[in-house]
Design a protein around this motif. Structure first.
Motif, PDB file in Angstrom:
ATOM      1  N   TRP A  85       0.785  -1.240   0.000  1.00  0.00           N
ATOM      2  CA  TRP A  85       0.000   0.000   0.000  1.00  0.00           C
ATOM      3  C   TRP A  85       0.811   1.281   0.000  1.00  0.00           C
ATOM      4  O   TRP A  85       0.274   2.344  -0.296  1.00  0.00           O
ATOM      5  CB  TRP A  85      -0.924   0.027   1.222  1.00  0.00           C
ATOM      6  CG  TRP A  85      -1.866  -1.130   1.264  1.00  0.00           C
ATOM      7  CD1 TRP A  85      -1.749  -2.246   2.042  1.00  0.00           C
ATOM      8  CD2 TRP A  85      -3.060  -1.315   0.480  1.00  0.00           C
ATOM      9  NE1 TRP A  85      -2.789  -3.103   1.800  1.00  0.00           N
ATOM     10  CE2 TRP A  85      -3.612  -2.557   0.850  1.00  0.00           C
ATOM     11  CE3 TRP A  85      -3.695  -0.533  -0.481  1.00  0.00           C
ATOM     12  CZ2 TRP A  85      -4.782  -3.046   0.275  1.00  0.00           C
ATOM     13  CZ3 TRP A  85      -4.871  -1.016  -1.051  1.00  0.00           C
ATOM     14  CH2 TRP A  85      -5.399  -2.265  -0.675  1.00  0.00           C
ATOM     15  N   TYR A 145       3.649   3.802   2.318  1.00  0.00           N
ATOM     16  CA  TYR A 145       3.685   4.341   3.682  1.00  0.00           C
ATOM     17  C   TYR A 145       2.405   5.075   4.081  1.00  0.00           C
ATOM     18  O   TYR A 145       1.825   4.836   5.134  1.00  0.00           O
ATOM     19  CB  TYR A 145       4.870   5.288   3.820  1.00  0.00           C
ATOM     20  CG  TYR A 145       5.005   5.928   5.173  1.00  0.00           C
ATOM     21  CD1 TYR A 145       5.500   5.221   6.259  1.00  0.00           C
ATOM     22  CD2 TYR A 145       4.640   7.261   5.373  1.00  0.00           C
ATOM     23  CE1 TYR A 145       5.630   5.808   7.502  1.00  0.00           C
ATOM     24  CE2 TYR A 145       4.760   7.849   6.607  1.00  0.00           C
ATOM     25  CZ  TYR A 145       5.256   7.123   7.669  1.00  0.00           C
ATOM     26  OH  TYR A 145       5.381   7.705   8.892  1.00  0.00           O
ATOM     27  N   LYS A 146       1.957   5.958   3.217  1.00  0.00           N
ATOM     28  CA  LYS A 146       0.845   6.839   3.569  1.00  0.00           C
ATOM     29  C   LYS A 146      -0.407   6.056   3.933  1.00  0.00           C
ATOM     30  O   LYS A 146      -1.120   6.399   4.866  1.00  0.00           O
ATOM     31  CB  LYS A 146       0.559   7.787   2.398  1.00  0.00           C
ATOM     32  CG  LYS A 146       0.013   9.129   2.793  1.00  0.00           C
ATOM     33  CD  LYS A 146      -0.122  10.061   1.578  1.00  0.00           C
ATOM     34  CE  LYS A 146      -0.799   9.375   0.401  1.00  0.00           C
ATOM     35  NZ  LYS A 146      -0.851  10.240  -0.816  1.00  0.00           N
ATOM     36  N   ARG A 147      -0.655   4.981   3.169  1.00  0.00           N
ATOM     37  CA  ARG A 147      -1.924   4.285   3.339  1.00  0.00           C
ATOM     38  C   ARG A 147      -1.893   3.179   4.396  1.00  0.00           C
ATOM     39  O   ARG A 147      -2.916   2.596   4.708  1.00  0.00           O
ATOM     40  CB  ARG A 147      -2.391   3.720   1.999  1.00  0.00           C
ATOM     41  CG  ARG A 147      -3.111   4.782   1.171  1.00  0.00           C
ATOM     42  CD  ARG A 147      -3.581   4.224  -0.150  1.00  0.00           C
ATOM     43  NE  ARG A 147      -2.519   4.270  -1.150  1.00  0.00           N
ATOM     44  CZ  ARG A 147      -2.738   4.144  -2.462  1.00  0.00           C
ATOM     45  NH1 ARG A 147      -3.950   3.959  -2.918  1.00  0.00           N
ATOM     46  NH2 ARG A 147      -1.735   4.204  -3.312  1.00  0.00           N
ATOM     47  N   THR A 188      -1.888   1.851   8.036  1.00  0.00           N
ATOM     48  CA  THR A 188      -2.245   2.388   9.346  1.00  0.00           C
ATOM     49  C   THR A 188      -1.647   1.509  10.437  1.00  0.00           C
ATOM     50  O   THR A 188      -1.441   0.310  10.247  1.00  0.00           O
ATOM     51  CB  THR A 188      -3.772   2.411   9.527  1.00  0.00           C
ATOM     52  OG1 THR A 188      -4.251   1.073   9.616  1.00  0.00           O
ATOM     53  CG2 THR A 188      -4.451   3.122   8.382  1.00  0.00           C
ATOM     54  N   LYS A 234       4.887   6.143  14.422  1.00  0.00           N
ATOM     55  CA  LYS A 234       4.808   5.345  13.196  1.00  0.00           C
ATOM     56  C   LYS A 234       6.091   5.525  12.380  1.00  0.00           C
ATOM     57  O   LYS A 234       6.636   4.566  11.841  1.00  0.00           O
ATOM     58  CB  LYS A 234       3.593   5.821  12.390  1.00  0.00           C
ATOM     59  CG  LYS A 234       3.387   5.120  11.059  1.00  0.00           C
ATOM     60  CD  LYS A 234       2.264   5.788  10.261  1.00  0.00           C
ATOM     61  CE  LYS A 234       2.114   5.149   8.888  1.00  0.00           C
ATOM     62  NZ  LYS A 234       1.123   5.855   8.031  1.00  0.00           N
ATOM     63  N   GLU A 235       6.552   6.754  12.329  1.00  0.00           N
ATOM     64  CA  GLU A 235       7.739   7.025  11.531  1.00  0.00           C
ATOM     65  C   GLU A 235       8.947   6.256  12.063  1.00  0.00           C
ATOM     66  O   GLU A 235       9.729   5.703  11.292  1.00  0.00           O
ATOM     67  CB  GLU A 235       8.017   8.535  11.529  1.00  0.00           C
ATOM     68  CG  GLU A 235       9.127   8.917  10.565  1.00  0.00           C
ATOM     69  CD  GLU A 235       9.306  10.422  10.466  1.00  0.00           C
ATOM     70  OE1 GLU A 235       8.299  11.148  10.499  1.00  0.00           O
ATOM     71  OE2 GLU A 235      10.464  10.881  10.359  1.00  0.00           O
ATOM     72  N   ASP A 270       8.687   8.585  -3.648  1.00  0.00           N
ATOM     73  CA  ASP A 270       7.664   9.206  -2.810  1.00  0.00           C
ATOM     74  C   ASP A 270       6.403   8.349  -2.754  1.00  0.00           C
ATOM     75  O   ASP A 270       5.705   8.324  -1.747  1.00  0.00           O
ATOM     76  CB  ASP A 270       7.329  10.593  -3.357  1.00  0.00           C
ATOM     77  CG  ASP A 270       6.486  11.385  -2.388  1.00  0.00           C
ATOM     78  OD1 ASP A 270       7.049  11.828  -1.369  1.00  0.00           O
ATOM     79  OD2 ASP A 270       5.283  11.525  -2.641  1.00  0.00           O
ATOM     80  N   GLU A 271       6.127   7.647  -3.804  1.00  0.00           N
ATOM     81  CA  GLU A 271       4.930   6.812  -3.867  1.00  0.00           C
ATOM     82  C   GLU A 271       4.957   5.734  -2.789  1.00  0.00           C
ATOM     83  O   GLU A 271       3.985   5.537  -2.068  1.00  0.00           O
ATOM     84  CB  GLU A 271       4.842   6.155  -5.253  1.00  0.00           C
ATOM     85  CG  GLU A 271       3.613   5.279  -5.471  1.00  0.00           C
ATOM     86  CD  GLU A 271       2.326   6.095  -5.381  1.00  0.00           C
ATOM     87  OE1 GLU A 271       1.337   5.568  -4.867  1.00  0.00           O
ATOM     88  OE2 GLU A 271       2.337   7.273  -5.808  1.00  0.00           O
ATOM     89  N   GLY A 303       6.448   7.764   0.858  1.00  0.00           N
ATOM     90  CA  GLY A 303       5.686   8.900   1.353  1.00  0.00           C
ATOM     91  C   GLY A 303       6.558   9.859   2.153  1.00  0.00           C
ATOM     92  O   GLY A 303       7.637  10.240   1.704  1.00  0.00           O
ATOM     93  N   ALA A 304       6.063  10.231   3.306  1.00  0.00           N
ATOM     94  CA  ALA A 304       6.767  11.195   4.141  1.00  0.00           C
ATOM     95  C   ALA A 304       8.153  10.707   4.535  1.00  0.00           C
ATOM     96  O   ALA A 304       9.007  11.482   4.964  1.00  0.00           O
ATOM     97  CB  ALA A 304       5.937  11.492   5.390  1.00  0.00           C
TER      98      ALA A 304
END
Lengths: 244, 244
Positions: free
Chosen positions: B31, B33-35, B37, B59-60, B116-117, B120-121
């Motif tokens: 998924w 990183y962003k997605r 949870t 999380k990071e 980045d995809e 993510g962050a």
DNA sequence: CAGTTGACCAGATTTGAAATTTGGTCAATC
DNA sequence: GATTGACCAAATTTCAAATCTGGTCAACTG
């Protein structure tokens, strides 16, 4: 029409197209593709918006024409360097110049790096290819490699396709920077990076020792022809003819 | 606490941390990183969400630990290759292996490319640096270059810093692909690209001719030590100790 | 009581519909 | 015939309500 306009006289339509591209160029560098509006381009060019569409069918075509012009001018710069000194026709020297130019010109860098921030939807063309590729950069590189090989400026130890790959890889790596190399690392000057790129390509792909002067001159001539052809290909359709 | 737990017994906490990272790894690849949870990670690890926060503060930090583990395992792979064959300690061979591994492992590629995809962050750390750099990749490369130079596996014709730059440039270029090279260009196999990267680094940076076997073995030993140290540095804080 | 949990909360993110902007057209104008 | 800018449909932006999610901690468990 009022008499035939002599071909030697400056064509106002062409001049106007250039003015529009100038305006688009300024705005592109200031705001990036996405935020530039056709209205604003027209305003800057002191022209009605409809007139813009007399030259190009779409905003995208207008900007493609701009990128072509940028690339054409860059090809001209490289060609001038070679005319001045045939040694500049060597693979390592050409790569060096492309890199150096890219460092100077934001638009050129954006094309090579596929910068989405500056080029927006233009970064990848409709067919999913990076613009720069669409503009024939790949074909030009392939042709240059053939010429270089034919004139002994590249080893024949490696297949031509592999040499294209290596040049492409090194150039791309130098432009987009790596893991260690911060792009903002200003205490590592552009000129120096350009030298390292040239060193890499020279040692990896060129035969050892300086090239034979006569062959070099012949190669330079062939390279110039290729560049001239590329420049011709890049002659952007910018007038009515291309419309519809 | 109920008696001291013998140090030799498997520590359930550590095992649990690994299980959590396994879950995070699967989800990250599926998924991005962003997605992903924290809830979902906990569910997959068959554990309460609160328990996750017993291991990492955020999380990071959890994902940073995961990336460290990935990199640590990769360093181990490279080290194993060198133990099997000292020749694998040469700059060109190491670069080749890093590239090959990157092609296999999506997470590793994402780190090198700053994807980045997927990340993510995480792609750029809080300080604005690419994660991979934050993880000490740059320092490791610099140290390896020093070792290679000391043992004659790299020329001394170029300053060490320049060699770091060139390796970085070539690797990055090979990973992210260039203008001509489509990343989906599957008829240009990974192995072949790896060979071309190796060729570039060998010719651009290594002395001509095969290395002296005795020196090569000594170099391999030094490289192994450096890799061992790096692995140690990468030992992720994954237990209570790191909390707070 | 040490270890674990999931209900809970504030802040971030997403959603969706209305408001605004913009690429492109063409009848009117020069 | 050349040029223009009012105009329109479609895209984009706004903005507030609804939803989601990282992180906490009182309650629970064994």
């Amino acid at each position: 029409m009022t008499h035939d306009r002599p071909a030697t006289a400056p064509q106002p339509e062409h001049e106007r197209a250039e003015r529009i591209l100038d305006a688009a160029r300024e705005l592109l560098m200031a705001w990036g593709y996405k935020r530039v509006t056709v209205d604003e381009i027209a305003r800057r060019a002191r022209i009605g918006k409809g007139t813009v569409y007399l030259h190009w069918k779409t905003k995208e075509q207008l900007f493609t024409a701009l990128l072509r012009r940028e690339l054409r001018q860059h090809v001209h710069t490289v060609a001038t360097g070679i005319e001045r000194d045939p040694d500049a026709a060597r693979p390592s020297r050409v790569a060096r110049e492309v890199f150096a130019e890219q460092a100077r010109a934001p638009i050129h860098r954006a094309m090579l790096a596929g910068d989405d921030e500056l080029l927006g939807a233009l970064a990848v063309s409709g067919t999913g290819l990076p613009v720069i590729r669409e503009l024939g950069f790949g074909e030009l590189l392939a042709r240059l490699v053939e010429i270089w090989r034919a004139h002994g400026l590249l080893t024949e130890a490696l297949p031509a396709a592999d040499q294209v790959f290596i040049i492409d890889m090194a150039l791309h790596g130098a432009v987009t920077g790596g893991v260690v190399t911060g792009l903002d690392n200003s205490d590592y000057p552009t000129e120096h990076r350009a030298d390292l790129l040239a060193h890499t390509i020279r040692t990896a792909l060129e035969p050892a020792g300086p090239p034979n002067p006569a062959r070099l001159r012949a190669a330079a001539q062939a390279v110039l022809t290729a560049l001239e052809d590329a420049r011709h290909t890049l002659d952007a359709p910018g007038l009515h003819a291309a419309n519809r």
